[in-house]
Scaffold this motif. Structure first.
Motif, PDB file in Angstrom:
ATOM      1  N   UNK A   1      75.283  15.344  16.940  1.00 50.25           N
ATOM      2  CA  UNK A   1      75.932  16.640  16.793  1.00 50.25           C
ATOM      3  C   UNK A   1      74.879  17.730  16.759  1.00 50.25           C
ATOM      4  N   UNK A   2      75.292  18.940  17.091  1.00 52.65           N
ATOM      5  CA  UNK A   2      74.404  20.090  17.032  1.00 52.65           C
ATOM      6  C   UNK A   2      74.532  20.761  15.674  1.00 52.65           C
ATOM      7  N   UNK A   3      73.388  21.217  15.151  1.00 54.41           N
ATOM      8  CA  UNK A   3      73.391  21.914  13.865  1.00 54.41           C
ATOM      9  C   UNK A   3      73.954  23.318  14.060  1.00 54.41           C
ATOM     10  N   UNK A   4      74.806  23.796  13.138  1.00 50.96           N
ATOM     11  CA  UNK A   4      75.361  25.150  13.290  1.00 50.96           C
ATOM     12  C   UNK A   4      74.272  26.210  13.164  1.00 50.96           C
ATOM     13  N   UNK A   5      74.456  27.331  13.897  1.00 48.75           N
ATOM     14  CA  UNK A   5      73.472  28.412  13.863  1.00 48.75           C
ATOM     15  C   UNK A   5      73.449  29.108  12.507  1.00 48.75           C
ATOM     16  N   UNK A   6      74.622  29.258  11.917  1.00 46.26           N
ATOM     17  CA  UNK A   6      74.735  29.940  10.627  1.00 46.26           C
ATOM     18  C   UNK A   6      74.232  29.035   9.506  1.00 46.26           C
TER      19      UNK A   6
ATOM     20  N   UNK B   1      81.931  22.876   4.983  1.00 47.99           N
ATOM     21  CA  UNK B   1      80.881  23.803   4.557  1.00 47.99           C
ATOM     22  C   UNK B   1      81.155  25.200   5.101  1.00 47.99           C
ATOM     23  N   UNK B   2      80.670  26.245   4.401  1.00 51.59           N
ATOM     24  CA  UNK B   2      80.900  27.614   4.875  1.00 51.59           C
ATOM     25  C   UNK B   2      80.215  27.915   6.212  1.00 51.59           C
ATOM     26  N   UNK B   3      79.197  27.140   6.600  1.00 53.60           N
ATOM     27  CA  UNK B   3      78.510  27.408   7.865  1.00 53.60           C
ATOM     28  C   UNK B   3      79.347  27.013   9.075  1.00 53.60           C
ATOM     29  N   UNK B   4      80.371  26.200   8.874  1.00 51.30           N
ATOM     30  CA  UNK B   4      81.297  25.831   9.951  1.00 51.30           C
ATOM     31  C   UNK B   4      82.540  26.695   9.821  1.00 51.30           C
ATOM     32  N   UNK B   5      82.859  27.456  10.851  1.00 52.98           N
ATOM     33  CA  UNK B   5      84.021  28.342  10.832  1.00 52.98           C
ATOM     34  C   UNK B   5      85.221  27.577  11.376  1.00 52.98           C
ATOM     35  N   UNK B   6      85.949  26.910  10.489  1.00 52.77           N
ATOM     36  CA  UNK B   6      87.067  26.058  10.884  1.00 52.77           C
ATOM     37  C   UNK B   6      88.377  26.774  10.595  1.00 52.77           C
ATOM     38  N   UNK B   7      89.297  26.724  11.557  1.00 56.25           N
ATOM     39  CA  UNK B   7      90.617  27.321  11.402  1.00 56.25           C
ATOM     40  C   UNK B   7      91.677  26.268  11.655  1.00 56.25           C
TER      41      UNK B   7
END
Length: 108
Positions: free
Chosen positions: A7-12, A73-79
């Motif tokens: 997986x790719x690490x989130x930018x945020x 986690x807050x770094x993943x913007x999931x909806x």
């Protein structure tokens, strides 16, 4: 930081201790894929998976659903409605033993 999955690490960045990328939480065991059904809780999402079960009496398949609470986690913007991949981890609470590791790119 590599978590052992492709997986790719989130930018945020985030300061969540239970983040598999920026915290100390390790992932182990299996991974599951499903759709986010609820984001009403704080740092928790409910992932819903649909599967077919064969019923021998009627010689047909029946749809079943399972709902798995997972830490987000807050770094993943999931909806709601997002296709996500969750990985097994140590128990985080009474019901949570999974963490969201990736938002899948779907047909939507």
């Amino acid at each position: 930081m590599a978590i052992g999955l492709n997986t790719d690490e989130p930018e945020e960045a985030c300061s969540d201790e239970n983040c598999p990328y920026h915290g100390t939480l390790s992932v182990r065991g299996g991974t599951l894929e499903g759709t986010v059904a609820s984001t009403a809780m704080d740092k928790t999402v409910v992932v819903e998976r649909e599967y077919d079960v064969f019923v021998p009496k009627y010689d047909r398949y029946m749809k079943r659903r399972s709902r798995v609470p997972a830490h987000c986690s807050p770094c993943l913007d999931v909806e709601e409605g997002d296709e996500v991949r969750i990985a097994e981890t140590r128990p985080l609470s009474k019901t949570k033993s999974h963490v969201v590791v990736e938002i899948r790119e779907g047909d939507s």
